[in-house]
Design an enzyme around this catalytic site. Structure first.
Site, mmCIF file in Angstrom:
data_model
loop_
_atom_site.group_PDB
_atom_site.id
_atom_site.type_symbol
_atom_site.label_atom_id
_atom_site.label_comp_id
_atom_site.label_asym_id
_atom_site.label_seq_id
_atom_site.Cartn_x
_atom_site.Cartn_y
_atom_site.Cartn_z
ATOM 1 N N LYS A 35 -39.925 65.296 -36.794
ATOM 2 C CA LYS A 35 -41.180 66.027 -36.997
ATOM 3 C C LYS A 35 -40.953 67.419 -37.580
ATOM 4 C CE LYS A 35 -41.733 67.895 -32.543
ATOM 5 N NZ LYS A 35 -41.758 69.343 -32.617
ATOM 6 N N ASP A 219 -47.293 73.043 -35.170
ATOM 7 C CA ASP A 219 -46.299 72.185 -34.525
ATOM 8 C C ASP A 219 -46.752 71.887 -33.088
ATOM 9 O OD1 ASP A 219 -43.982 70.799 -34.177
ATOM 10 O OD2 ASP A 219 -42.727 72.554 -33.813
ATOM 11 N N GLN A 250 -46.446 62.786 -25.806
ATOM 12 C CA GLN A 250 -45.591 63.822 -25.231
ATOM 13 C C GLN A 250 -46.396 65.022 -24.735
ATOM 14 O OE1 GLN A 250 -41.579 64.553 -26.965
ATOM 15 N NE2 GLN A 250 -42.333 63.278 -28.633
#
Length: 719
Positions: A35, A219, A250
DNA sequence: AAGTTCCGAGTTTTT
DNA sequence: CTCGGAACTT
């Protein structure tokens, strides 16, 4: 680093995300799917291929570490300094905005950032001044309440209480806001809320930034809270581009205000969103990923995603059923000992647990096995009391209105200003609606205290003025820091004290001077002191210096997010512990626990060990534990049970140890033996664990009571 | 103001 | 059990 990181080739999904021309791009990035790589490459692509000015890019992360990494990787990839590009944490960027627009944000130029420790002190002060009982209104809960409200964008005046308790909470919240405003103090949640308000209430400011930042990239989007998301929406407006990267599986910070809905509903909130799923995992073996996929499949509220293995099958996951927590710890130590001798270094290995309390038993086993370890978490450099005291002097010198700093150092080191005097100062400040500093000035003019108190206060005021006058002409931040430490008497205070603790504090204060000398402010719109104080508040620093090389890593599952290790041990997989007792009843909370389990499993690259104990000492009581439901969610085909060879059990009573063993523990020492210790004097060995130099020996000293000592270090002499 | 004892609570944590 | 804070001494 994994294979992918070293190559410059992107897979199809990554490529699609990097080169998206949609106004809004949602990248659902599974664990280990690259990512950060996508984020970095996308920024590079925007600049190189789309000819976007670096000046038009804003990238937001949650931690300073992530921001630093991103900046470094972009610089490396573009081979250019990241000039003009705004890369930082939500809090860091908010701070930058508020400094630049302090007037529009209705803040004093010298506003200070307070951490949660300062915040709690302020709340306690308010409770006292409102005559409220701390038992009825626990400061920690009040703090949680205020922060939760701020995270939701609700100021005190907007809060609608439902009952009497709520009314009081509102009063406290209001008093807290007033105090912060008057003292020029901004807490972490307030940074975000004020930055949001700035955009909302100052259209000129908002338009300026909307026009500047054509591309906003975020992010760990699953961790955003309400106010962060609203702030982003304002900033992006109708014309901007927004790329968010995250993983709903997550999301483990719901309890801290993170809204998983932000990522789950993203495509509904933003029309024309291109959604890209990154499902190829470059980190873990297929077996580990299969387990992770199966566990997380038990959650209902998911966007849906399946990790696909790039690596081979790998070893099966090993499961160990321990007799008790000690047995579990000994098992871990034995396994670690084995692997660290078979091609793995200590730093390749991590031990993960649900709650910090579990680390104790593990540490003892590691010490006994002579395995070096490092615990993540705990106090960080700028959070240490003596460091905060030192910085509080700078804060007060810099800005006399700063009540939090004032309270901290008024009697540190002690200078005869006690509770009574302080109460009077607080009262005066309250009636005059002024700062504590001004209150002291009023008291000194009106002489409303005893002569002794008045002279102590005069001395304090003069001290601060003296330090202020002395350090002002100094050019160098480190010199200013050093003078402050000297003149305040802080460093001498600890130098005079004996003992390891005081010595460590002196060392920390010396380290603070070093930190000041090495400090290079990023932008020069702030004075060095101002920049240093902001740096201290926003980046609490490393937990420990990184000098400790090649250690086993011990940490909670939460702390492990974003990290990876060749070998991972997850221990304490028991109902009530993981999933935690307090999260078992609510479906939403249980799903978060399951995501935490998913995070833990996906930290492992090559080998994963799971363990649970049938008996565990919890809150001082021995309790029977049932295996975690998460274990049942892992397909049996992935698991291989390890049968215990020799189980380690807790000595039931001291007598048992006495009767069962007359053998030598270490260097001729036996149970029941009378010994002498240099510092503690005479005593008798009453218990022990292990043998040899790593054995831990319990000695009941005549004067000092029971102490556990490490055989190799204690230098015990038989008498 | 420092040292004592007593009591109660006891996930997860970055900024 | 074991830590931290509050209340109590000295």
């Amino acid at each position: 680093m994994n294979m992918q990181a070293s190559s410059n080739i992107l897979n199809d999904a990554q490529q699609q995300a990097v080169t998206s021309t949609a106004p809004y791009t949602l990248v659902l990035a599974g664990a280990g799917s690259g990512k950060t790589r996508v984020l970095v490459h996308r920024i590079a692509w925007l600049i190189q291929t789309e000819h976007l000015s670096p000046y038009s890019v804003l990238a937001v992360t949650f931690t300073n570490k992530a921001a630093g990494e991103m900046r470094a990787r972009i610089e490396k990839l573009l081979n250019l300094p990241t000039q003009g590009m705004w890369i930082g944490t939500f809090h860091g960027l908010a701070h930058r905005l508020l400094r630049a627009h302090f007037q529009e944000a209705n803040l004093p130029e010298n506003f200070q950032i307070i951490d949660s420790d300062d915040q709690q002190r302020l709340i306690k002060r308010i409770l006292t001044s409102l005559n409220l009982d701390e038992k009825q209104y626990p400061p920690r809960q009040i703090q949680g309440f205020i922060n939760a409200k701020k995270d939701e964008g609700i100021r005190a005046d907007k809060f609608k209480p439902l009952d009497a308790h709520g009314m009081t909470l509102k009063r406290i919240y209001q008093a807290y806001e007033e105090l912060c405003q008057r003292s020029g103090l901004v807490d972490f949640a307030e940074l975000l809320l004020s930055a949001y308000d700035l955009f909302l209430k100052q259209p000129t400011v908002l338009t300026h930034y909307q026009q500047r930042f054509r591309h906003v990239l975020v992010d760990e989007f699953q961790d955003t809270n309400t106010i962060q998301y609203e702030w982003l929406k304002l900033l992006v407006g109708d014309q901007g581009h927004l790329t968010v990267v995250g993983d709903d599986d997550q999301s483990i910070y719901g309890w801290r205000g993170a809204k998983i809905e932000n990522i789950q509903d993203f495509y509904r909130n933003f029309q024309n969103t291109l959604t890209v799923r990154l499902e190829e995992n470059y980190r873990s073996t297929a077996g580990i990923l299969k387990a992770a996929n199966h566990v997380i499949a038990n959650n209902f509220n998911r966007l849906g995603k399946e990790l696909k293995a790039v690596s081979g099958q790998g070893d099966p996951i090993r499961l160990y059923t321990a007799f008790n927590d000690l047995d579990e710890a000994h098992f871990l130590a034995a396994q670690i000992k084995y692997w660290s001798g078979h091609g793995y270094s200590h730093e390749d290995i991590a031990v993960l647990y649900r709650s910090n309390a579990q680390s104790r038993v593990l540490e003892e086993a590691l010490i006994a096995a002579n395995i070096p370890y490092r615990i993540y978490g705990g106090f960080r450099f700028f959070e240490r009391a003596e460091i905060k005291d030192a910085l509080a002097y700078l804060r007060l010198i810099y800005y006399r209105q700063d009540d939090a700093a004032f309270e901290r150092i008024i009697n540190t080191p002690t200078r005869g200003i006690g509770d009574q005097t302080l109460m009077t100062i607080r009262e005066t400040a309250k009636t005059h609606h002024c700062s504590l500093w001004q209150a002291v000035e009023i008291i000194l003019t009106e002489k409303t205290l005893s002569n002794r108190a008045l002279s102590a206060l005069t001395a304090f005021i003069e001290l601060i003025e003296h330090i202020s006058n002395t350090i002002q002409p100094l050019q160098n931040l480190a010199e200013q820091m050093e003078e402050t430490l000297k003149l305040s008497g802080l460093i001498n205070h600890y130098r005079q004290e004996k003992g390891e603790k005081a010595q460590a504090k002196v060392e920390n204060l010396e380290e603070l001077i070093t930190a000041a000398s090495q400090f290079a402010p990023e932008n020069s719109q702030l004075t060095p002191i101002q920049a240093f104080l902001a740096h201290a508040a926003l980046e609490a620093g490393e937990t420990q210096s990184q000098l400790t090389n090649d250690c086993i890593q011990l940490m909670t599952l939460h702390t492990a997010k974003g990290l990876e290790f060749k070998i991972v041990f997850i221990c304490g997989l028991e109902e009530g512990l993981f999933p935690h007792e307090l999260s078992i009843r609510e479906e939403k909370k249980l799903e978060e626990e399951r995501r935490l389990c998913y995070v833990g499993i996906t930290r492992a690259r090559e080998k994963l060990y799971l363990s649970y104990a049938e008996n565990r000492r919890l809150h001082g009581k021995e309790s029977f534990q049932r295996p975690s439901r998460f274990l049942g969610e892992i397909p049996a085909s992935c698991l291989e049970e390890i049968r215990p060879k020799a189980r380690v059990s807790r000595p039931v009573t001291q007598e048992l140890n006495f009767s069962s063993s007359a053998d030598v523990i270490y260097d001729g020492l036996k149970l029941g033996q009378r010994v002498h210790h240099q510092k503690f004097g005479y005593g008798v060995i009453t218990n022990y664990e292990g043998h040899g130099e790593n054995a831990r020996i319990a000695v009941k000293f005549e004067s000092e009571g029971l102490k556990w000592l490490l055989a190799g270090f204690a230098k015990l002499k038989s008498v």
